[in-house]
Motif scaffolding. Sequence first.
Motif, PDB file in Angstrom:
ATOM      1  N   MET A  79      -2.075  16.418  -3.526  1.00 25.16           N
ATOM      2  CA  MET A  79      -3.337  15.894  -3.004  1.00 25.16           C
ATOM      3  C   MET A  79      -4.011  16.878  -2.045  1.00 25.16           C
ATOM      4  O   MET A  79      -5.238  16.985  -2.017  1.00 25.16           O
ATOM      5  CB  MET A  79      -3.049  14.565  -2.300  1.00 25.16           C
ATOM      6  N   PHE A 132      -1.578  10.272 -11.465  1.00 24.22           N
ATOM      7  CA  PHE A 132      -1.119  10.243 -10.076  1.00 24.22           C
ATOM      8  C   PHE A 132      -0.922  11.689  -9.622  1.00 24.22           C
ATOM      9  O   PHE A 132      -0.160  12.434 -10.221  1.00 24.22           O
ATOM     10  CB  PHE A 132       0.181   9.446  -9.938  1.00 24.22           C
ATOM     11  N   VAL A 133      -1.631  12.066  -8.583  1.00 25.04           N
ATOM     12  CA  VAL A 133      -1.642  13.454  -8.143  1.00 25.04           C
ATOM     13  C   VAL A 133      -0.616  13.659  -7.028  1.00 25.04           C
ATOM     14  O   VAL A 133      -0.591  12.892  -6.064  1.00 25.04           O
ATOM     15  CB  VAL A 133      -3.069  13.777  -7.625  1.00 25.04           C
ATOM     16  N   LYS A 154     -11.808   4.449  -1.217  1.00 25.82           N
ATOM     17  CA  LYS A 154     -11.702   3.249  -0.384  1.00 25.82           C
ATOM     18  C   LYS A 154     -11.230   3.693   1.002  1.00 25.82           C
ATOM     19  O   LYS A 154     -10.709   4.811   1.145  1.00 25.82           O
ATOM     20  CB  LYS A 154     -10.755   2.237  -1.017  1.00 25.82           C
ATOM     21  N   ARG A 205       1.311  14.488   5.321  1.00 25.01           N
ATOM     22  CA  ARG A 205       2.250  15.461   4.758  1.00 25.01           C
ATOM     23  C   ARG A 205       2.029  16.892   5.265  1.00 25.01           C
ATOM     24  O   ARG A 205       0.898  17.281   5.549  1.00 25.01           O
ATOM     25  CB  ARG A 205       2.132  15.447   3.230  1.00 25.01           C
ATOM     26  N   VAL A 245      -9.093  10.732  -9.478  1.00 21.82           N
ATOM     27  CA  VAL A 245      -7.661  10.430  -9.350  1.00 21.82           C
ATOM     28  C   VAL A 245      -7.462   8.974  -9.766  1.00 21.82           C
ATOM     29  O   VAL A 245      -7.799   8.057  -9.023  1.00 21.82           O
ATOM     30  CB  VAL A 245      -7.182  10.654  -7.899  1.00 21.82           C
ATOM     31  N   GLY A 279      -8.764   3.735   2.975  1.00 23.36           N
ATOM     32  CA  GLY A 279      -7.337   3.786   3.330  1.00 23.36           C
ATOM     33  C   GLY A 279      -7.128   4.732   4.509  1.00 23.36           C
ATOM     34  O   GLY A 279      -7.701   5.826   4.523  1.00 23.36           O
ATOM     35  N   PRO A 280      -6.320   4.331   5.497  1.00 28.67           N
ATOM     36  CA  PRO A 280      -6.152   5.181   6.679  1.00 28.67           C
ATOM     37  C   PRO A 280      -5.543   6.539   6.361  1.00 28.67           C
ATOM     38  O   PRO A 280      -5.988   7.568   6.886  1.00 28.67           O
ATOM     39  CB  PRO A 280      -5.217   4.360   7.577  1.00 28.67           C
ATOM     40  N   GLY A 281      -4.536   6.558   5.477  1.00 28.93           N
ATOM     41  CA  GLY A 281      -3.878   7.824   5.146  1.00 28.93           C
ATOM     42  C   GLY A 281      -4.859   8.773   4.479  1.00 28.93           C
ATOM     43  O   GLY A 281      -4.956   9.951   4.830  1.00 28.93           O
ATOM     44  N   THR A 282      -5.608   8.245   3.532  1.00 28.09           N
ATOM     45  CA  THR A 282      -6.564   9.081   2.798  1.00 28.09           C
ATOM     46  C   THR A 282      -7.610   9.668   3.749  1.00 28.09           C
ATOM     47  O   THR A 282      -7.953  10.848   3.662  1.00 28.09           O
ATOM     48  CB  THR A 282      -7.240   8.232   1.694  1.00 28.09           C
ATOM     49  N   GLY A 294      -6.854   4.970  -3.948  1.00 27.07           N
ATOM     50  CA  GLY A 294      -5.448   4.740  -3.556  1.00 27.07           C
ATOM     51  C   GLY A 294      -4.505   5.059  -4.712  1.00 27.07           C
ATOM     52  O   GLY A 294      -4.925   5.551  -5.768  1.00 27.07           O
ATOM     53  N   GLY A 295      -3.234   4.751  -4.512  1.00 28.61           N
ATOM     54  CA  GLY A 295      -2.228   5.066  -5.515  1.00 28.61           C
ATOM     55  C   GLY A 295      -2.418   4.286  -6.810  1.00 28.61           C
ATOM     56  O   GLY A 295      -1.990   4.719  -7.884  1.00 28.61           O
ATOM     57  N   GLU A 340      -6.053  12.360   5.918  1.00 29.13           N
ATOM     58  CA  GLU A 340      -5.819  13.584   5.135  1.00 29.13           C
ATOM     59  C   GLU A 340      -7.125  14.359   4.949  1.00 29.13           C
ATOM     60  O   GLU A 340      -7.170  15.583   5.137  1.00 29.13           O
ATOM     61  CB  GLU A 340      -5.220  13.212   3.770  1.00 29.13           C
ATOM     62  N   GLY A 350       0.868  -1.183   0.000  1.00 29.67           N
ATOM     63  CA  GLY A 350       0.000   0.000   0.000  1.00 29.67           C
ATOM     64  C   GLY A 350       0.902   1.229   0.000  1.00 29.67           C
ATOM     65  O   GLY A 350       2.120   1.116   0.183  1.00 29.67           O
ATOM     66  N   GLY A 351       0.280   2.394  -0.190  1.00 25.76           N
ATOM     67  CA  GLY A 351       1.088   3.617  -0.276  1.00 25.76           C
ATOM     68  C   GLY A 351       1.254   4.330   1.058  1.00 25.76           C
ATOM     69  O   GLY A 351       2.092   5.218   1.199  1.00 25.76           O
ATOM     70  N   GLY A 352       0.454   3.943   2.062  1.00 29.81           N
ATOM     71  CA  GLY A 352       0.357   4.720   3.293  1.00 29.81           C
ATOM     72  C   GLY A 352       1.589   4.703   4.179  1.00 29.81           C
ATOM     73  O   GLY A 352       1.935   5.714   4.791  1.00 29.81           O
TER      74      GLY A 352
END
Length: 471
Positions: free
Chosen positions: A349, A345-346, A362, A191, A265, A364-367, A235-236, A370, A16-18
């Motif tokens: 964000m 791919f942004v 979806k 971020r 995205v 995702g915790p990071g999303t 997600g990514g 954010e 995953g990307g997180g």
Amino acid sequence: NRRRPLRVLFLSSDTGGGHRASAEALAAQFRAHYPGTTYDLLDCWTDVESSWPYYTIRDAYKSLSSSPWKWRALYHVSNNVAYAKLADLHSHYMNEDLIRERMEGMDPDVVVSVHPTMNYVPLLAIRRISEKVGRDIPFFTVVTDFGSGHRHWFNKDVDKMYLASEPIKRIAQKVGGVPDEKIVMSGLPIRQDFASRADSLGGDRTTERGMSHVSSTKSMLGIDPSRRMVLVMGGGEGVGSLSDIVDELYAKFRTQGVDATVCVVCGRNEALRADLEARCWDEVVSRSLRSYESLRSRFYTKVLSMHAHRSRRIQLALDRAAAKAAEGRDVAERPGDVRVVPLGFVTNMADYMVAADVLVSKAGPGTIAEAASVGLPVMLTSYLPGQEAGNVDIVLNGGFGDFCEDPETIALEIACWLQEPELLKKMSRKAMRVGHPHAAEEIALDIGEMTQRWMERNEDRKKGVSGTDGP
Ligand code: UDP
């Protein structure tokens, strides 16, 4: 005290990307607050020639996470005491020396794990390295899951553990036996862009200042500020039923007279982007309208019965929409003016999340973290069983969104939200209450201060000064 440069070693993996995103958010803060800081990122299983099955972790994640039932089976089988102990012992026996050798070569002042599988063997390795080199090296875990977490995250022997929510704190205490004094409630590290954006919004996007910042961000991105903007992402990798969801959003906004821009995205999913760019939207509307006319009542029954935990306000708005539909008043005389903007791919964000009025994603915790940090209401459309289930509860219990898997129902509900400005404002304020835009900075400062104390203690010890306090 003078802030000295640090050598930080992050333990992470691209499952995953997180995880990487969190490590990079922390790294940026270390560099900002401890000038001259350098950092490395080590995937203990893939970067080291680890044994089977550990070196397959990244590829296995890719294939398993796209098949929810396989993921559910693996998650639950592995999430018990016996399995965890066995896996720890086996991975220790097979890989500890390789991991230790690599970590020693990197010569860190501090180790920060942002991955659930890297809190046992690497911790034992770092303790042995400390002993060998005669220098204490602190080890921290920053849990990058939000509402639930696998038991592998929680090792009570780490020096401190940073957590993002009360539900995950309960898991840390119950399954990991992590004592209170080692737990820091910090929020998820995201971020710096999000912290800056949250500051520009003045902590509330519903105030005059916040709304003007949203408008100027929309203009900066070339989006008409007089229309609503819905941000759709998976997600990514751009996964999930994004194509069907976008079709339904377009069709429902058109028929219900909602003027909106739908930014999609697509991440690294180039095929989806090309597909959306070539789509004939008139056909999409007539197809969707035909199916909706015959199934209208069924859809609202589905929307209304979906969730026991949905906030009362959302429920009331949906009740009103259903009543309107029952009287046949949900098809507007003037069709909505809808524009679909496919994106790749942004990298900015935070800009898109500030410009958006609703996020569709979806779980995702990071999303989610954010979105919450900039007060953006969320519609969740899928989650990884076990791992991401708790993230759905964070959104539902926080009152800043809903969960729904069916594309047509998702579109109906979002069309309803967009026509209820007061509802959107309430959800936005609730999101802000869950968000921690400055989490990365706070975590980096806390870790940095503690690491410096340990470094000074090490130096005193080397010089033969006794009587200094323990870490
Ligand atoms: N992301 C991004 N650009 C994109 C798509 C995704 O920067 O085009 C980021 C997103 O903002 C988030 C991360 O990728 O920080 C995804 O992390 P999350 O924890 O939500 O999901 P994971 O991919 O780890 O399952």
